[in-house]
Design a protein around this motif. Structure first.
Motif, PDB file in Angstrom:
ATOM      1  N   LYS A 114       0.603  -1.506   0.112  1.00 34.09           N
ATOM      2  CA  LYS A 114       0.260  -0.055  -0.317  1.00 34.09           C
ATOM      3  C   LYS A 114       1.093   0.901  -0.483  1.00 34.09           C
ATOM      4  O   LYS A 114       0.495   2.335  -0.497  1.00 34.09           O
ATOM      5  CB  LYS A 114      -0.624  -0.358   0.555  1.00 34.09           C
ATOM      6  N   GLU A 115       2.613   0.847   0.651  1.00 34.83           N
ATOM      7  CA  GLU A 115       3.424   2.259   0.032  1.00 34.83           C
ATOM      8  C   GLU A 115       3.136   2.582  -0.928  1.00 34.83           C
ATOM      9  O   GLU A 115       4.235   3.485  -0.992  1.00 34.83           O
ATOM     10  CB  GLU A 115       4.160   1.726   1.656  1.00 34.83           C
ATOM     11  N   ILE A 116       3.409   1.839  -1.807  1.00 34.75           N
ATOM     12  CA  ILE A 116       4.108   2.011  -3.321  1.00 34.75           C
ATOM     13  C   ILE A 116       2.991   3.417  -3.735  1.00 34.75           C
ATOM     14  O   ILE A 116       2.036   3.067  -3.332  1.00 34.75           O
ATOM     15  CB  ILE A 116       3.799   0.940  -4.233  1.00 34.75           C
ATOM     16  N   ASN A 117       3.932   4.220  -4.791  1.00 32.42           N
ATOM     17  CA  ASN A 117       3.464   4.955  -4.837  1.00 32.42           C
ATOM     18  C   ASN A 117       2.681   4.752  -6.371  1.00 32.42           C
ATOM     19  O   ASN A 117       2.657   4.461  -7.842  1.00 32.42           O
ATOM     20  CB  ASN A 117       3.283   6.184  -5.819  1.00 32.42           C
ATOM     21  N   VAL A 118       0.956   4.058  -6.653  1.00 34.85           N
ATOM     22  CA  VAL A 118       0.151   3.886  -7.533  1.00 34.85           C
ATOM     23  C   VAL A 118      -0.940   4.476  -8.117  1.00 34.85           C
ATOM     24  O   VAL A 118      -1.470   4.907  -7.591  1.00 34.85           O
ATOM     25  CB  VAL A 118      -0.259   2.374  -6.979  1.00 34.85           C
ATOM     26  N   ILE A 119      -0.683   4.888  -9.450  1.00 34.21           N
ATOM     27  CA  ILE A 119      -1.235   5.801 -10.005  1.00 34.21           C
ATOM     28  C   ILE A 119      -2.814   5.505  -9.960  1.00 34.21           C
ATOM     29  O   ILE A 119      -3.923   6.224 -10.048  1.00 34.21           O
ATOM     30  CB  ILE A 119      -0.616   6.950 -10.998  1.00 34.21           C
ATOM     31  N   GLY A 120      -3.079   4.227 -10.708  1.00 39.17           N
ATOM     32  CA  GLY A 120      -3.894   4.025 -10.697  1.00 39.17           C
ATOM     33  C   GLY A 120      -3.876   2.371 -11.561  1.00 39.17           C
ATOM     34  O   GLY A 120      -2.725   2.099 -11.701  1.00 39.17           O
ATOM     35  N   SER A 121      -5.101   1.891 -11.703  1.00 41.37           N
ATOM     36  CA  SER A 121      -4.868   0.308 -12.463  1.00 41.37           C
ATOM     37  C   SER A 121      -6.294   0.394 -13.470  1.00 41.37           C
ATOM     38  O   SER A 121      -7.121   1.185 -13.519  1.00 41.37           O
ATOM     39  CB  SER A 121      -5.045  -0.348 -11.294  1.00 41.37           C
TER      40      SER A 121
END
Length: 477
Positions: free
Chosen positions: A202-209
């Protein structure tokens, strides 16, 4: 399966509950998907002079920075042609502007004859047939919220990942603050089980999917865990336990693998995902998918077709560098099988195809080999893949094997290198990674150009780095 995962060789630490699955009849009538190749883009309402209508500002800036011209492949598929196709009674479920194709879904194959007769249509090919039954997951896998105490290796900042990062010279770049910041990586895979819930993920910077499979999943985070493992190799940042190769990069998670069957339509899904990544302004694509055999053997590829142009997925992959994107692709795990060779799109031109090595830097026996049908060296480079430390969809650390995991190691390091060399083009980065690999002087089709040294690449690309002061961060060998 097209995902490069060798479960038979997985070295799991501890047991964890599996996802509950059950087999059900494929819903509805027998269904088919066809690839429709369009004749041209004449009459399109889009213009090369107004790219903001179909490309993000970040994508336009990436091209400007690399002095890349837009061309006709950048123009979207003519909407009038798509309207004409829909009027024949089929559903358009995907498009590829670079290939000027659409994929259409129908339960009545006879309708496709009328599609093929349209003046705007160049050709039609069936690329998917619904299976009789499919496996459906009942729920997400349960996951751990904390690592076990034996997962921590406090004597090193990287914990269990030190070996796989250090083999590529990654710790040297990280010490100087090159950790992938401001670089965007798209992970193309089949699912990202629990990566939105596991604390370190969850700490990873995920912009979107996004999901490009037809029909799309209701939730890409309850699909298979393969993409979770791949993402962990790049993006996790838990000092003393597990640190990826580009912990400060940003990510798009793109599902384009259908685990229920194996048909050429997955090439179309992959192309749509790659084009979305381009339009969204992604810098790097990490893909651990590949194909050569399908559920219908007549669609299988021949070794003579591994030329980077025959397969739609490979033609698409070969365009990425011209759009300013570096594709890092798994070579495949067929080294011990009768096929032995790389899969598509690993045969593409102007990409980085990655094979797997063991901790003693020897070629892993399962790692697919080259050359391409037109004589190019493949794989391009090698990284640790037998085994690689990964985090599963259950939140546990295991050591797994496959070029699926050596490729994202390299993809993350590409992000760090590019951060260090912001004026480099995608083609510059690809050439530099090859040139700074251990076997560059004598490349072969087992190890390619060898194991890349990304610190050497950064120094060669920017001589000023040699004179920089090392950032004082708590990273220790």
């Amino acid at each position: 399966m097209s995902i490069f995962l060798l479960l038979a060789f997985a070295l799991a630490i501890g047991a964890s509950p599996a996802v509950q699955e059950r087999k059900v009849k494929y819903p509805g009538d027998k269904t088919y998907i066809y690839r429709v190749t369009l004749a041209d883009k004449r009459g399109t309402p889009f213009s090369l002079s107004r790219p903001a209508r179909y490309l993000s500002a970040k994508a336009i800036e990436r091209r400007r920075r690399q002095h890349l011209e837009l061309d006709s492949t950048d123009l979207p598929v003519n909407p009038a042609y798509l309207k004409a196709i829909r009027q024949k009674g089929v559903s358009v479920v995907g498009v590829s502007k670079w290939n000027n194709t659409a994929i259409v879904r129908t339960t009545n194959p006879q309708l496709v004859d009328s599609v093929a007769a349209l003046a705007c249509v160049k050709g039609v090919r069936r690329v998917w047939t619904s299976p009789d039954s499919v496996n459906v997951s009942q729920s997400r896998a349960r996951f751990h919220t904390d690592f076990n105490r034996w997962d921590s290796i406090r004597r090193t900042h990287y914990g269990v990942t030190y070996e796989q990062v250090a083999m590529l010279g990654g710790q040297m770049l990280h010490r100087r603050g090159y950790t992938g910041r401001d670089k965007v990586i798209a992970v193309l895979d089949g699912g990202f089980m629990n990566s939105d819930c596991i604390p370190c993920m969850k700490e990873i910077n995920v912009i979107g999917s996004r999901d490009f499979v037809e029909p799309p999943s209701t939730d890409v985070f309850k699909e298979m865990e393969h993409g979770t493992k791949v993402l962990s190799v790049i993006g996790v940042n838990r000092p003393g336990v597990f640190v990826g190769t580009a912990p400060d990069a940003s990510f798009w998670l793109l599902r384009c693998e259908d685990s229920t069957s194996e048909y050429p339509v997955e090439e179309d899904y992959w192309a749509s995902a790659a084009e979305f990544a381009d339009s969204a302004g992604v810098d790097i694509i990490s893909s651990s998918l590949g194909f050569h055999a399908f559920d219908e053997p007549s669609a299988n590829y021949k070794l003579s077709q591994l030329d980077g142009r025959t397969a739609l997925i490979s033609r698409t992959a070969s365009m990425l560098a011209a759009k300013g994107i570096v594709l890092v692709c798994s070579a495949g795990n067929d080294g011990m099988a009768s096929w032995k060779k790389i899969n598509v799109p690993a045969d593409a031109d102007e990409i980085i195809t990655v094979g797997a090595v063991t901790p003693d830097r020897r070629n892993a026996a399962f790692s697919s080999i080259g050359p391409t049908a037109d004589g190019r060296v493949k794989p391009d480079v090698m990284a640790l893949g037998s085994p690689t430390a990964v985090i599963t969809g259950r939140g546990t650390i295991i050591r797994d094997v496959g070029t699926s995991f050596s490729a994202p190691l390299v993809a993350g390091m590409v992000a760090c290198l590019w951060q260090a060399l912001p004026d480099a083009t995608a083609r510059d980065i690809i050439a530099l990674v090859r040139r700074c690999a251990s076997n560059y002087a004598t490349p072969d089709n087992i190890n390619g150009y060898g194991i890349p040294d990304f610190w050497k690449a950064a120094v060669e690309g920017n001589h000023e780095l040699k004179n920089m002061n090392v950032r004082k961060v708590p990273i220790h060998q």
